[in-house]
Design an enzyme around this catalytic site. Structure first.
Site, short mmCIF file in Angstrom:
data_model
loop_
_atom_site.label_atom_id
_atom_site.label_comp_id
_atom_site.label_asym_id
_atom_site.label_seq_id
_atom_site.Cartn_x
_atom_site.Cartn_y
_atom_site.Cartn_z
N SER A 45 89.52 28.35 21.89
CA SER A 45 89.76 26.90 21.92
C SER A 45 90.31 26.33 20.62
O SER A 45 90.65 25.14 20.57
CB SER A 45 88.47 26.16 22.29
OG SER A 45 88.24 26.24 23.68
N LYS A 61 93.38 24.31 20.78
CA LYS A 61 93.43 22.87 21.03
C LYS A 61 93.83 22.07 19.78
O LYS A 61 94.11 20.87 19.90
CB LYS A 61 92.09 22.38 21.57
CG LYS A 61 91.73 22.95 22.95
CD LYS A 61 90.47 22.32 23.52
CE LYS A 61 90.12 22.87 24.89
NZ LYS A 61 89.31 24.09 24.82
N SER A 96 85.21 20.17 23.33
CA SER A 96 86.21 21.22 23.60
C SER A 96 86.52 21.32 25.10
O SER A 96 86.68 22.42 25.65
CB SER A 96 85.73 22.57 23.08
OG SER A 96 86.79 23.50 23.02
#
Length: 341
Positions: A22, A25, A82
């Site tokens: 993640s 991101k 997240s």
């Protein structure tokens, strides 16, 4: 990495291309913040989720198909929790489709010089990816770029918050926000393929550091390694800030004016702890300036040195424009000098 200069303070395998989970991101958020700062998105706007966005697994805020959520709540969801579903909602809105958004992600990576990066989705989910990778150095590069959008810090340093009018709680996946002095971001990530990753940011005494860890076997080891990197940076480096100002007047040959003022901008220099007192500021001006001169034109440099080594430089520029003397102006000056007019 120190954020204002981009200087890397410590590195190990910085260019190894690895799955980032993640931490992906960060690029998603960078494109979101660009859309917000350009006025294409507003925090109060609402976006409707597609069925595909609502189908995302992993970390999520359980968005329902066709549910509308404000940009700010979606931003909180991505940054703090997240949320993969929220990230896809942004991707489809900004890129027109997930594929269109991923194209923008890779284009931005190229613009930033991220040489070991290839994105396949906006979330970092990697069960079905083939070559979704980036490197520790590239993560630091995009983290630095994201930090330039200072509004993001209003969200990355939140420990707990809510969305949906207080009905759904969010807790930051980055424990350093709560337990490390000066921590203000930025993004964690973990999958079985990527293991545990983080881009940890912290600011003390005006110095913003970025510590990136990839492929850690556990969350605690990841966090401990990030803290050690940040501790190293804060213990061994500091910023020396120099104000800009006047660099004096400079003679202009064959110009409608004989002299003009020159200026230079402020500068931030990264040095070893306690070395800022040993920096020398050297002004180097061009002594053969001829008209025409344009305001803002480079006429020299201020060079900063430490123990004889250059540690920074900034341009000296013209404070105003000067046109070249015309033939009639030259004649007029000669007449004035002859007759003392």
């Amino acid at each position: 990495m120190e954020a204002s200069t981009g200087r890397i303070l410590y590195e190990q395998n910085p260019d190894a291309a690895l799955p980032p989970a993640s931490v992906t991101k960060i690029m998603t958020l960078l494109l979101v913040m660009e859309a917000i700062d350009s006025g294409n998105l507003n925090l109060t706007d609402t976006i409707q989720a597609s069925e595909y966005a609502a189908s995302m697994g992993g970390s999520q805020v359980f968005i329902e198909p066709n549910e509308s959520m404000s940009v700010e709540d979606l931003l909180k969801s991505v940054v703090i929790a997240s949320a993969n579903d929220a990230a896809v909602v942004f991707a489809e809105n900004i890129g027109g489709s997930v594929e269109g958004f991923v194209e923008k992600m890779n284009q931005k990576a190229k613009e930033l010089g991220m040489e070991n990066t290839n994105f396949e989705n906006p979330t970092g989910l990697d069960d079905n990816t083939v070559n979704h990778v980036t490197s520790a150095k590239d993560i630091a590069i995009m983290s630095r770029e994201l930090l330039k959008h200072e509004t993001i810090l209003n969200y990355t340093n939140i420990w707990m918050d809510t969305i949906r009018n207080g009905e759904f709680g969010l807790t930051n996946t980055n424990r350093l926000i709560r337990f490390y002095k000066g921590a203000n971001g930025l993004k964690t990530g973990s999958t079985s393929k990527a293991k545990f990753c983080i881009s940890a940011t912290a600011k003390r005494d005006g110095m913003q550091l970025i510590a990136v860890i990839m492929g850690s076997p556990t969350r605690d080891i990841r966090n401990d390694c990030a803290k050690k990197l940040l501790d190293y940076g804060f213990a061994n480096y500091s910023l020396a800030n120099y104000n800009g100002g006047s660099a004096g007047r400079i003679r202009v040959l064959r110009g409608e004016k004989n002299e003009i003022d020159t200026y230079y901008q402020g500068s931030t220099i990264l040095v070893g702890k306690g070395e800022n007192k040993n920096i020398n500021e050297n002004f180097v001006l061009n002594n053969n300036v001829s008209a025409p001169v344009k305001a803002g034109e480079k006429l020299g440099e201020v060079i900063y040195t430490l123990n004889g080594n250059e540690v920074g430089r900034v341009d000296i520029t013209a404070g105003e424009s000067v046109e070249r003397l015309s033939y009639m102006n030259v004649v007029g000056r000669i007449i004035k000098n002859i007759f003392h007019i």
